[in-house]
Design an enzyme around this catalytic site. Structure first.
Site, PDB file in Angstrom:
ATOM      1  N   GLY A   1       0.916  -1.124   0.152  1.00 12.23           N
ATOM      2  CA  GLY A   1       0.101   0.087  -0.065  1.00 12.23           C
ATOM      3  C   GLY A   1       0.963   1.271  -0.023  1.00 12.23           C
ATOM      4  O   GLY A   1       2.044   1.240   0.446  1.00 12.23           O
TER       5      GLY A   1
ATOM      6  N   ASP B   1      -4.771   8.000  17.433  1.00 13.41           N
ATOM      7  CA  ASP B   1      -5.173   8.198  16.008  1.00 13.41           C
ATOM      8  C   ASP B   1      -5.967   6.728  15.741  1.00 13.41           C
ATOM      9  O   ASP B   1      -5.678   6.006  14.541  1.00 13.41           O
ATOM     10  CB  ASP B   1      -4.132   7.976  14.811  1.00 13.41           C
ATOM     11  CG  ASP B   1      -4.587   8.427  13.429  1.00 13.41           C
ATOM     12  OD1 ASP B   1      -5.890   9.073  13.674  1.00 13.41           O
ATOM     13  OD2 ASP B   1      -4.086   8.090  12.721  1.00 13.41           O
TER      14      ASP B   1
ATOM     15  N   GLY C   1       0.428   5.474   1.001  1.00 15.67           N
ATOM     16  CA  GLY C   1      -0.185   6.617   1.778  1.00 15.67           C
ATOM     17  C   GLY C   1       0.557   7.988   1.792  1.00 15.67           C
ATOM     18  O   GLY C   1       1.491   8.068   0.954  1.00 15.67           O
ATOM     19  N   GLY C   2      -0.173   8.836   2.663  1.00 16.00           N
ATOM     20  CA  GLY C   2       0.606  10.290   2.671  1.00 16.00           C
ATOM     21  C   GLY C   2       2.135  10.188   3.054  1.00 16.00           C
ATOM     22  O   GLY C   2       2.808  10.791   2.846  1.00 16.00           O
ATOM     23  N   MET C   3       2.544   9.096   4.035  1.00 19.81           N
ATOM     24  CA  MET C   3       3.775   9.339   4.468  1.00 19.81           C
ATOM     25  C   MET C   3       4.790   8.369   3.808  1.00 19.81           C
ATOM     26  O   MET C   3       5.910   8.422   4.214  1.00 19.81           O
ATOM     27  CB  MET C   3       3.840   8.845   5.978  1.00 19.81           C
ATOM     28  CG  MET C   3       3.098   9.928   6.958  1.00 19.81           C
ATOM     29  SD  MET C   3       3.217   9.580   8.756  1.00 19.81           S
ATOM     30  CE  MET C   3       4.966   9.650   8.972  1.00 19.81           C
TER      31      MET C   3
ATOM     32  N   LYS D   1       7.688  -0.757   6.438  1.00 15.49           N
ATOM     33  CA  LYS D   1       6.958   0.805   6.326  1.00 15.49           C
ATOM     34  C   LYS D   1       8.195   1.566   5.904  1.00 15.49           C
ATOM     35  O   LYS D   1       9.171   1.717   6.734  1.00 15.49           O
ATOM     36  CB  LYS D   1       6.338   1.167   7.437  1.00 15.49           C
ATOM     37  CG  LYS D   1       5.100   0.286   7.814  1.00 15.49           C
ATOM     38  CD  LYS D   1       4.263   0.908   8.788  1.00 15.49           C
ATOM     39  CE  LYS D   1       2.951   0.183   9.253  1.00 15.49           C
ATOM     40  NZ  LYS D   1       2.185   0.871  10.239  1.00 15.49           N
TER      41      LYS D   1
ATOM     42  N   VAL E   1       4.188   0.881   1.980  1.00  9.81           N
ATOM     43  CA  VAL E   1       4.505  -0.471   2.723  1.00  9.81           C
ATOM     44  C   VAL E   1       4.589  -1.466   1.826  1.00  9.81           C
ATOM     45  O   VAL E   1       4.128  -1.633   0.741  1.00  9.81           O
ATOM     46  CB  VAL E   1       3.206  -0.805   3.472  1.00  9.81           C
ATOM     47  CG1 VAL E   1       3.347  -1.916   4.513  1.00  9.81           C
ATOM     48  CG2 VAL E   1       2.680   0.562   4.273  1.00  9.81           C
TER      49      VAL E   1
END
Length: 722
Positions: free
Chosen positions: A19, A142, A21-23, A41, A26
């Site tokens: 995957g 979170d 994402g913003g950061m 990650k 993975v």
């Protein structure tokens, strides 16, 4: 960002992207040092538009929080194996999870609410994980459906502790600041988080309330048009009661969710431990009725006429292994992480292998519907087992395994999980030879698909070892349990709950082999490890201490056992209450220890009080109640009050024969007690008649067992303990 097949730190081979994402990204990767698959990650470089000071803070927080996450050791928290920096790329290495996060489960179900048993199951497991992390002074900050994963074996795990804390400390909430760093989710943020006030563990409880509201109703508590409207809703609006959207949700759980969503932190449960107690109190099914999920609809079915004491019974290991909440496995083998990291790619289900699953396109609607139906059937089959209807549960699991094999393939994790559950059902029915055959085949499939050191393969080997003990193959059980324990230490760590569960099985079989010195030492190490990782008042820690007391008693160290049980009764009473069954079990151990010290008058008082309490709490014919009543008779005999003892022995024998059957081991033991008591009263002819009956029943039992062994054992493969 990083290339496929790249080798990080000369150890982690990146295989394919799970995957983005913003950061960052993975990756599914191979740990070439240990030969296991992991999730890696990688933090995305943020580029020159960010201030150097910001980048430095980001890197330092990343490193610090990775260390914090790696120190967490709990079944409900994703395991962090390693972290570091390689050629300018920061990375964290975590366990590779097979399952679905809660957001994906809702999507799989077309955003319809999850079955009530699933909601309860998830609430209890997440609460236990939060209780542990809050004890370590870690606040998630979170918590949301995408950060909570339910794995293929039903375990619920919280992900991204480190990343969540990192985001809060830096002071950004992504979707509001536009930084591109996903640090928060408006639908699950507490009012104090939104207002920039001090945040403590109760903020996590609020977020959990939002999660439970959504999986119970299908929508978040404030499902409004934009992020700002959602934030205002959290701050100013009263949430709609969940039962207005989900009438079949029990009122007790609605009350708990609404208390979690209180605007003022002081109005929420004090902590996760208190929340856990409230969830436990809410588990009070109406007598004679039970809910079984069929598909994704809940239907109420009548419970068959079982003994009163079977209500609420759990069927864990007799050695006091870690209590595993009732499992509700899910469909889909895709590795699941979190929305923060995988927002761009949602891994989909596959029918061949984990690797193929990661590369496959999204399944069509009919496939999704079929997977949803199978998930519902699995839940229904598990609930049949919870009701003690093991014959029906076994048939349901076998039929489900066949259906999953047609749709997903024979070595798909969900197919193997269904077959494993069929084996569990056979074990509950005492058909251990047939269970052994299934366990062996599932083990071979899991090792083929995942490798011998994958946690799921080791879990299956654990079941094989335990079943060998049930078959009377104690040395084989001991050898395999030692191997599994060593492997789990290597893969999961020495203090991981699953590792300690295998050590419990090892200690149990050591005791059965008469090796009580080794068993006691093992139980003592388990108790110390659980106290260090879970806390001194955790259920599993207290259970291990009880087993230490048994070992002390077996070795003739009665004074030490007596002192241990006295302390344990105090701690159980404080943690769980005076009438909790486990508190009464500790009191029973105390009474037995008093007898071993020849303090029979005190032992008699304790046995009578515990028997009365167990009859009130568990029922007059519950096995534990009958054990306490027998202990009363033992004390009366040692005090020379044989006539009174005879009456109690007879009542216990009659109840055991009525509930368990005349040939059950405990019923036969009670007949032996009666014969001994009759001898003491000089009624030798009656005693001899009892002994002849016991001998005849033992012979009949042995013949039945031999026939069962000859009829089923030869058909199954023999699993070597080596």
């Amino acid at each position: 960002m990083v290339a496929e097949n790249r080798l990080i730190q000369r150890r982690y081979r990146l295989l394919d992207t799970i995957g983005r994402g913003g950061m960052g990204e993975v990756w599914r990767a191979l740990d070439e040092s240990l030969g296991r698959q992991v999730a890696v990650k990688c933090l995305k470089p943020l580029g020159p538009r960010h201030e150097p000071s910001f980048l430095q803070v980001l890197r330092e927080r990343f490193r610090r929080e990775a260390r914090v996450a790696a120190a967490l050791q709990h079944r409900g928290v994703t395991v962090v194996h390693d972290f570091g920096e390689d050629d300018g790329t920061l990375f964290i290495v975590m366990e590779l999870l097979s399952g679905r996060n809660l957001s994906q489960l809702l999507d799989d179900n077309r955003r319809q609410p999850l079955p009530v048993p699933d909601v309860i199951e998830i609430a209890e497991q997440v609460t236990a994980a939060l209780a542990y992390t809050h004890e370590q002074a870690i606040v998630h900050r979170d918590l949301k459906p995408a950060n909570i994963v339910r794995t293929a074996d039903g375990t619920v795990k919280i992900c991204d502790f480190g990343i969540a804390r990192l985001g809060h400390d830096i002071g950004f909430t992504a979707r509001l600041t536009g930084t591109g760093v996903a640090m928060g989710s408006p639908h699950y943020m507490s009012p104090e988080q939104i207002g920039g006030h001090g945040v403590d563990h109760r903020s996590d409880l609020y977020s959990l309330g939002c999660v439970l509201y959504e999986i119970a109703t299908g929508v978040p508590p404030f499902d409004l048009g934009d992020a700002w409207a959602v934030l205002v809703g959290h701050r100013d609006q009263v949430p709609k009661p969940p039962r207005t959207l989900r009438p079949d949700l029990p009122e007790a759980y609605e009350r708990i969710v609404l208390e979690l969503l209180a605007k003022d932190p002081d109005d929420r449960p004090r902590d996760a431990d208190e929340l856990g107690k409230r969830l436990t109190d809410a588990r009070h099914p109406h007598p004679g009725r039970a809910t079984v999920a069929a598909g994704f609809a809940d239907v109420t079915v009548p419970v068959p006429p079982l003994p009163f004491w079977t209500e609420g019974m759990t069927f864990g290991s007799p050695v006091g292994a870690t209590r595993r909440p009732q499992r509700y496995p899910v469909d889909g083998t895709a590795t699941v992480l979190t929305g923060t990291w995988t927002g761009g790619i949602a891994p989909q289900d596959s029918g061949a292998s984990p690797a193929a699953a990661l590369a496959s396109p999204a399944p069509p609607d009919d496939r999704r519907a079929a997977l949803a139906e199978l998930a519902g059937r699995h839940t229904a089959a598990l609930n049949l087992g919870r009701l003690g209807r093991w014959e029906e549960a076994g048939e349901a699991h076998r039929a489900l395994a066949a259906a999953r094999e047609r749709l997903l393939g024979p070595d798909h994790p969900d197919t193997l999980t269904s077959r494993l559950e069929a084996g569990h059902a056979l074990g509950r029915l005492g058909r251990h030879f047939e269970a052994h055959q299934i366990y062996a085949e599932v083990l071979a499939g899991r090792e083929r698909a995942l490798g011998p050191d994958h946690p799921d393969a080791l879990s299956c080997r654990h079941h094989v070892a335990r079943n060998l003990g049930r078959l009377g193959r104690l040395e084989d059980c001991r050898a395999m349990a030692q191997e599994v324990a060593a492997a789990r230490v290597r893969v999961l760590g020495a203090q991981h709950p699953d590792t300690l569960a295998t050590y419990c099985e090892l200690a149990h079989v050591l005791g059965k082999l008469g090796m009580w010195t080794e068993a006691l030492h093992t139980y003592q190490e388990i108790a110390a490890a659980r106290a260090a990782t879970l806390g001194p008042d955790h259920e599993d820690t207290l259970t291990a201490r009880y087993e230490v007391g048994i070992g002390l008693g077996r070795l003739g160290r009665g004074a030490e056992a007596l002192a241990l049980y006295r302390d344990l009764v105090v701690d159980r009473t404080r943690a769980q209450g005076a009438d909790d069954p486990e508190t009464l079990r500790a009191r029973h151990g105390l009474g037995v220890s008093l007898g071993r010290q020849n303090r029979w008058q005190e032992a008699l008082v304790e046995a009578r009080e515990v028997a009365a309490a167990r009859a009130r709490v568990l029922g007059p014919e519950h096995p534990d109640t009958l054990v306490s009543r027998r202990e009363t008779a033992v004390a009366l005999g040692w005090l020379g009050r044989w006539s009174e003892a005879l009456d109690v022995y007879r009542q216990v024998a009659d109840a055991r024969e009525r509930v368990l059957g005349a040939a059950h081991f405990d019923a036969l033991a009670s007949q032996g007690d009666l014969a001994q008591c009759l001898e003491q009263l000089g009624r030798r002819d009656e005693a001899a008649a009892r002994r002849r009956r016991v001998a005849a029943l033992h012979q009949e039992r042995a013949v039945r067992r031999a026939r069962k062994r000859d009829g089923t054992w030869s058909a199954g493969p023999r699993v070597s303990s080596g």
